[in-house]
Design a protein around this motif. Sequence first.
Motif, PDB file in Angstrom:
ATOM      1  N   ILE A  60      -1.533  -5.958  -4.864  1.00 39.37           N
ATOM      2  CA  ILE A  60      -2.004  -5.894  -3.481  1.00 39.37           C
ATOM      3  C   ILE A  60      -2.547  -7.261  -3.108  1.00 39.37           C
ATOM      4  O   ILE A  60      -3.378  -7.825  -3.834  1.00 39.37           O
ATOM      5  CB  ILE A  60      -3.097  -4.819  -3.308  1.00 39.37           C
ATOM      6  N   ALA A  61      -2.049  -7.825  -2.000  1.00 30.83           N
ATOM      7  CA  ALA A  61      -2.482  -9.154  -1.567  1.00 30.83           C
ATOM      8  C   ALA A  61      -3.972  -9.158  -1.254  1.00 30.83           C
ATOM      9  O   ALA A  61      -4.456  -8.340  -0.469  1.00 30.83           O
ATOM     10  CB  ALA A  61      -1.685  -9.589  -0.347  1.00 30.83           C
ATOM     11  N   GLU A 116       1.333 -16.910   2.730  1.00 32.05           N
ATOM     12  CA  GLU A 116       2.747 -17.076   3.022  1.00 32.05           C
ATOM     13  C   GLU A 116       3.445 -17.554   1.761  1.00 32.05           C
ATOM     14  O   GLU A 116       3.018 -18.513   1.137  1.00 32.05           O
ATOM     15  CB  GLU A 116       2.939 -18.091   4.154  1.00 32.05           C
ATOM     16  N   ILE A 166       2.569 -12.696   4.387  1.00 30.93           N
ATOM     17  CA  ILE A 166       2.117 -11.500   3.673  1.00 30.93           C
ATOM     18  C   ILE A 166       0.675 -11.246   4.090  1.00 30.93           C
ATOM     19  O   ILE A 166      -0.205 -12.080   3.868  1.00 30.93           O
ATOM     20  CB  ILE A 166       2.200 -11.683   2.151  1.00 30.93           C
ATOM     21  N   ALA A 167       0.434 -10.118   4.702  1.00 26.67           N
ATOM     22  CA  ALA A 167      -0.897  -9.808   5.212  1.00 26.67           C
ATOM     23  C   ALA A 167      -1.792  -9.272   4.108  1.00 26.67           C
ATOM     24  O   ALA A 167      -1.334  -8.625   3.165  1.00 26.67           O
ATOM     25  CB  ALA A 167      -0.788  -8.781   6.336  1.00 26.67           C
ATOM     26  N   LYS A 168      -3.068  -9.566   4.212  1.00 28.28           N
ATOM     27  CA  LYS A 168      -4.043  -9.030   3.263  1.00 28.28           C
ATOM     28  C   LYS A 168      -3.928  -7.511   3.200  1.00 28.28           C
ATOM     29  O   LYS A 168      -3.804  -6.842   4.223  1.00 28.28           O
ATOM     30  CB  LYS A 168      -5.457  -9.434   3.697  1.00 28.28           C
ATOM     31  N   GLY A 169      -3.939  -6.980   1.979  1.00 35.77           N
ATOM     32  CA  GLY A 169      -3.824  -5.533   1.795  1.00 35.77           C
ATOM     33  C   GLY A 169      -2.398  -5.040   1.645  1.00 35.77           C
ATOM     34  O   GLY A 169      -2.163  -3.864   1.369  1.00 35.77           O
ATOM     35  N   SER A 170      -1.404  -5.931   1.820  1.00 35.93           N
ATOM     36  CA  SER A 170       0.005  -5.526   1.688  1.00 35.93           C
ATOM     37  C   SER A 170       0.369  -5.319   0.214  1.00 35.93           C
ATOM     38  O   SER A 170      -0.162  -5.987  -0.667  1.00 35.93           O
ATOM     39  CB  SER A 170       0.932  -6.597   2.272  1.00 35.93           C
ATOM     40  N   PHE A 171       1.281  -4.377  -0.011  1.00 34.28           N
ATOM     41  CA  PHE A 171       1.836  -4.216  -1.355  1.00 34.28           C
ATOM     42  C   PHE A 171       2.805  -5.366  -1.641  1.00 34.28           C
ATOM     43  O   PHE A 171       3.594  -5.755  -0.780  1.00 34.28           O
ATOM     44  CB  PHE A 171       2.577  -2.885  -1.496  1.00 34.28           C
ATOM     45  N   VAL A 172       2.751  -5.908  -2.854  1.00 36.10           N
ATOM     46  CA  VAL A 172       3.639  -6.989  -3.260  1.00 36.10           C
ATOM     47  C   VAL A 172       4.280  -6.608  -4.590  1.00 36.10           C
ATOM     48  O   VAL A 172       3.580  -6.255  -5.542  1.00 36.10           O
ATOM     49  CB  VAL A 172       2.871  -8.324  -3.419  1.00 36.10           C
ATOM     50  N   ASP A 217      -4.584 -13.021   3.364  1.00 33.56           N
ATOM     51  CA  ASP A 217      -3.376 -13.397   4.093  1.00 33.56           C
ATOM     52  C   ASP A 217      -2.760 -14.619   3.424  1.00 33.56           C
ATOM     53  O   ASP A 217      -3.477 -15.543   3.008  1.00 33.56           O
ATOM     54  CB  ASP A 217      -3.721 -13.740   5.548  1.00 33.56           C
TER      55      ASP A 217
END
Length: 209
Positions: free
Chosen positions: A94-95, A100, A106-112, A98
Amino acid sequence: MAERRADLRDDLLSELIRGRYTGVFSERELLSTILLLIIAGHKTVANMVTSGTALLLRHPEQLALLRADSGLIPAAIEEILRYEGSAAWASLRIAAQDMELGGVPIAKGSFVHLSLSSAGHDPDVYDDPERFDITRSPSRHLSFGHGAHFCVGAPLARLQGELAFGTLLRRLPGFELAVPPDELAWVADSSLSRGLEALPLRLHGRLSR
């Protein structure tokens, strides 16, 4: 697990169930630990052996090198893991902020999800990454993860690989694919593992144990 509960034995699954009885695990923890062992402790090694065997058969000059010098088996395993690792993806991240990467925001809280397969073929890291070379040195890769996420079972997996390929080459003086390489079916049945559905082989003799 229900079957083993009714017939506890001297094996790992029984010991885990005994741990549940003594309060080491909750029921959910017991189930998730067993699932992890099946995927990470068994399936990945099975995939490494089958994928590696197929790789060697598709690169007969490399197979000949290995037959001529069994001391290359540890290096061959590292190259197999780099080229065709059985863990295609790292565990989900999870990021934390924020960012790139590669021009992608890729936004904070996004799954990666990190592609370990892609990392093993990075031209910025490896010379001629599409060349399968069991003498490659150094043969660094991320198939076992890195840092705090490094696979605790890596030494065991490498040992199992050495035993499997050593036995395969010792007992089978000749073998080949029983189907064309493009007919081999790949399956990715979880977010992590990747391997062959089956590896049909045609054997030319078999030596005793």
